[in-house]
Design an enzyme around this catalytic site. Structure first.
Site, PDB file in Angstrom:
ATOM      1  N   LYS A  34       0.844  -1.203   0.000  1.00 59.00           N
ATOM      2  CA  LYS A  34       0.000   0.000   0.000  1.00 59.00           C
ATOM      3  C   LYS A  34       0.878   1.252   0.000  1.00 59.00           C
ATOM      4  O   LYS A  34       2.086   1.169   0.285  1.00 59.00           O
ATOM      5  CB  LYS A  34      -0.910  -0.016   1.230  1.00 59.00           C
ATOM      6  CG  LYS A  34      -0.163   0.029   2.568  1.00 59.00           C
ATOM      7  CD  LYS A  34      -1.100  -0.292   3.726  1.00 59.00           C
ATOM      8  CE  LYS A  34      -0.353  -0.287   5.044  1.00 59.00           C
ATOM      9  NZ  LYS A  34      -1.140  -0.901   6.134  1.00 59.00           N
ATOM     10  N   ARG A 130      -9.972   0.154  15.974  1.00 52.55           N
ATOM     11  CA  ARG A 130      -9.850   1.071  14.844  1.00 52.55           C
ATOM     12  C   ARG A 130     -10.952   0.701  13.857  1.00 52.55           C
ATOM     13  O   ARG A 130     -11.968   1.360  13.794  1.00 52.55           O
ATOM     14  CB  ARG A 130      -8.450   0.984  14.214  1.00 52.55           C
ATOM     15  CG  ARG A 130      -8.225   2.017  13.127  1.00 52.55           C
ATOM     16  CD  ARG A 130      -6.800   1.998  12.588  1.00 52.55           C
ATOM     17  NE  ARG A 130      -6.407   0.717  11.984  1.00 52.55           N
ATOM     18  CZ  ARG A 130      -5.230   0.502  11.400  1.00 52.55           C
ATOM     19  NH1 ARG A 130      -4.324   1.467  11.350  1.00 52.55           N
ATOM     20  NH2 ARG A 130      -4.936  -0.675  10.878  1.00 52.55           N
ATOM     21  N   TYR A 263      18.843  28.238   9.821  1.00 48.96           N
ATOM     22  CA  TYR A 263      17.652  28.868  10.410  1.00 48.96           C
ATOM     23  C   TYR A 263      17.636  28.715  11.919  1.00 48.96           C
ATOM     24  O   TYR A 263      17.924  27.635  12.442  1.00 48.96           O
ATOM     25  CB  TYR A 263      16.388  28.242   9.830  1.00 48.96           C
ATOM     26  CG  TYR A 263      16.127  28.639   8.392  1.00 48.96           C
ATOM     27  CD1 TYR A 263      15.959  29.981   8.036  1.00 48.96           C
ATOM     28  CD2 TYR A 263      16.040  27.667   7.397  1.00 48.96           C
ATOM     29  CE1 TYR A 263      15.705  30.327   6.726  1.00 48.96           C
ATOM     30  CE2 TYR A 263      15.786  28.015   6.088  1.00 48.96           C
ATOM     31  CZ  TYR A 263      15.620  29.349   5.746  1.00 48.96           C
ATOM     32  OH  TYR A 263      15.376  29.695   4.455  1.00 48.96           O
ATOM     33  N   MET A 311      14.418  23.274   3.760  1.00 45.06           N
ATOM     34  CA  MET A 311      13.562  22.637   2.765  1.00 45.06           C
ATOM     35  C   MET A 311      14.353  21.821   1.742  1.00 45.06           C
ATOM     36  O   MET A 311      13.983  20.705   1.398  1.00 45.06           O
ATOM     37  CB  MET A 311      12.700  23.688   2.057  1.00 45.06           C
ATOM     38  CG  MET A 311      11.634  23.068   1.171  1.00 45.06           C
ATOM     39  SD  MET A 311      10.642  24.271   0.277  1.00 45.06           S
ATOM     40  CE  MET A 311       9.638  24.969   1.560  1.00 45.06           C
TER      41      MET A 311
HETATM   42  C1  LIG Z   1      -0.441  -1.941   6.776  1.00 43.41           C
HETATM   43  C2  LIG Z   1      -1.022  -3.212   7.272  1.00 43.41           C
HETATM   44  C3  LIG Z   1      -0.200  -4.346   7.466  1.00 43.41           C
HETATM   45  C4  LIG Z   1       1.309  -4.296   7.364  1.00 43.41           C
HETATM   46  O1  LIG Z   1       1.826  -3.810   8.574  1.00 43.41           O
HETATM   47  P1  LIG Z   1       3.397  -3.733   8.859  1.00 43.41           P
HETATM   48  O2  LIG Z   1       3.477  -3.220  10.250  1.00 43.41           O
HETATM   49  O3  LIG Z   1       3.960  -2.758   7.873  1.00 43.41           O
HETATM   50  O4  LIG Z   1       3.936  -5.095   8.678  1.00 43.41           O
HETATM   51  C5  LIG Z   1      -0.820  -5.540   7.809  1.00 43.41           C
HETATM   52  N1  LIG Z   1      -2.166  -5.601   7.974  1.00 43.41           N
HETATM   53  C6  LIG Z   1      -2.966  -4.536   7.835  1.00 43.41           C
HETATM   54  C7  LIG Z   1      -4.430  -4.680   8.059  1.00 43.41           C
HETATM   55  C8  LIG Z   1      -2.422  -3.307   7.490  1.00 43.41           C
HETATM   56  O5  LIG Z   1      -3.219  -2.238   7.358  1.00 43.41           O
END
Ligand SMILES: *Cc1c(COP(=O)(O)O)cnc(C)c1O
Length: 370
Positions: A34, A130, A263, A311
């Site tokens: 993702k 969640r 800065y 930046m």
């Molecule tokens: C992003 C995600 C993962 C992967 O998690 P990692 O900590 O990067 O291994 C697994 N399961 C779900 C439901 C996720 O949203």
């Protein structure tokens, strides 16, 4: 000549890490790619394990369609399923798997009258609070879905909130809730389950948290990119870093005692200090919070960031790197400087560093046949 800031992506390391994840957990592994593979480039990463991966996981339909358009044929799971009913025809047409995490999704699904039954991953909220169905709702949802004409298979899944913390009892409690709830469902033998993210694969593989793993799907994400999410771990010896972020020294300042740089004049020299200016800043994804003292490597020598990250540029201490000069190679993170070390200095996690990388050149390497 162009700006030298570059993310070097080692796809053979990514493939190695996928194999490590799969071997540590057993069973099948969905490679979580993702968010453009945590900033590494989803298509490149998917292609690197094409034909070998058991499947991929992404956050939404758009991310999945990008993979299908590039002829990735493996299963692809949408980790939050659909957001609107209008996505269902594409989900069916492109053979995508979906997570079902809420009652409203079940209501839509059961009214949809699809042309082909779907593979669904039914998500339980076992304690993260969640997304996911509560254990009570879960049993009812499973009963409604399991014989429905639009449902082909159901994988039973949940997600851990604290698997990165080996001192927390929460992971054991979540696993207990999950297993107790599904036990009451009278599942067929070898029902497919999925619990483990990277932290569970790395930190909890020898415990009762993950049971009968040969029939389970793991969901490794961050470990595929070579970073160990376990808080108590100093290093991830079995994993190989995938991204190396580099740039070059574009200017050198010799600072006298009492003079300040950058800065906010955040750093003031207590000794005569040779300062290198590096073409990398927070607009490239280097965290602004990682000011003075964060580790960095110049021409292979470990040194530190000085002053405030700006930046497009940042400062490094060259006082004890005598061979450093204009054009010297700087590693912001990667092989010598673990991304975790930079993340720690910036009070964040490697996930966020990787996802934030932008504007830089991406160079891909693959020592094939590894
Ligand atoms: C992003 C995600 C993962 C992967 O998690 P990692 O900590 O990067 O291994 C697994 N399961 C779900 C439901 C996720 O949203």
């Amino acid at each position: 000549m162009s700006r030298p800031t570059t993310a070097h992506i080692r796809l053979d390391a990514f493939r190695h890490n996928y194999r490590v994840a799969k071997q540590l957990h057993g069973g099948k592994a969905l490679a979580v790619i993702k968010a453009n593979a945590y900033g590494h480039g989803a298509l490149h990463c998917a292609k690197a394990i094409e034909g070998e991966a058991d499947g991929f996981a992404v956050a939404c339909l758009e991310e999945a369609l990008q993979l299908r358009k590039a002829d990735i044929l493996e299963p692809i799971l949408l980790l939050e399923g659909f957001f609107e009913a209008i996505e269902l025809p594409d989900i069916v047409a492109h053979d995508l798997w979906i997570v079902i995490h809420a009652q409203w999704q079940i209501d839509i699904l059961l009214k949809a009258n699809l042309s082909k039954p779907l593979h669904i991953w039914l998500k339980m909220d076992s304690g993260m609070h969640r997304v996911g169905l509560s254990p009570d709702e879960y049993a009812k949802a499973y009963a409604r879905l399991k014989d429905h004409k639009d449902v082909a298979t159901i994988v039973l899944m949940s997600h851990f909130a604290n698997a990165d913390n080996l001192d927390s009892q929460h992971t054991l409690q979540q696993s207990e809730v999950f297993h107790t709830t599904i036990y009451a469902l009278n599942l067929p033998v070898h029902a497919q389950l999925s619990l483990a993210n990277s932290a569970a694969i790395l930190g909890w593989q020898k415990t009762q948290v993950l049971r009968e793993r040969q029939h389970q799907w793991s969901r490794p994400g961050i470990m595929l990119y070579g970073a160990n999410p376990i808080i108590q771990a100093s290093q991830a010896l079995v994993l190989k870093p995938v991204m190396q972020l580099t740039s070059k020294i574009i200017a050198i300042q010799n600072i006298d005692i009492g003079q300040s740089i950058g800065y906010g004049s955040l750093f003031t020299a207590a000794r005569h200090t040779k300062v290198g200016v590096v073409a990398c800043g927070y607009a490239d994804g280097y965290p602004r919070a990682a000011s003075t003292d964060t580790p960095v490597a110049v021409e292979g020598t470990l040194t530190r960031i000085l002053g405030r990250v700006s930046m497009d540029m940042l400062f490094v201490d060259l006082t004890d790197v005598p061979n450093a000069t204009i054009g010297s190679q700087v590693e912001l993170w990667g092989n010598q400087v673990p991304a975790n070390a930079v993340a720690k200095a910036a009070a964040t996690i490697s996930y966020e560093l990787f996802c934030n990388v932008k504007r830089v050149h991406f160079q891909y390497y693959d020592a094939s046949n590894i």
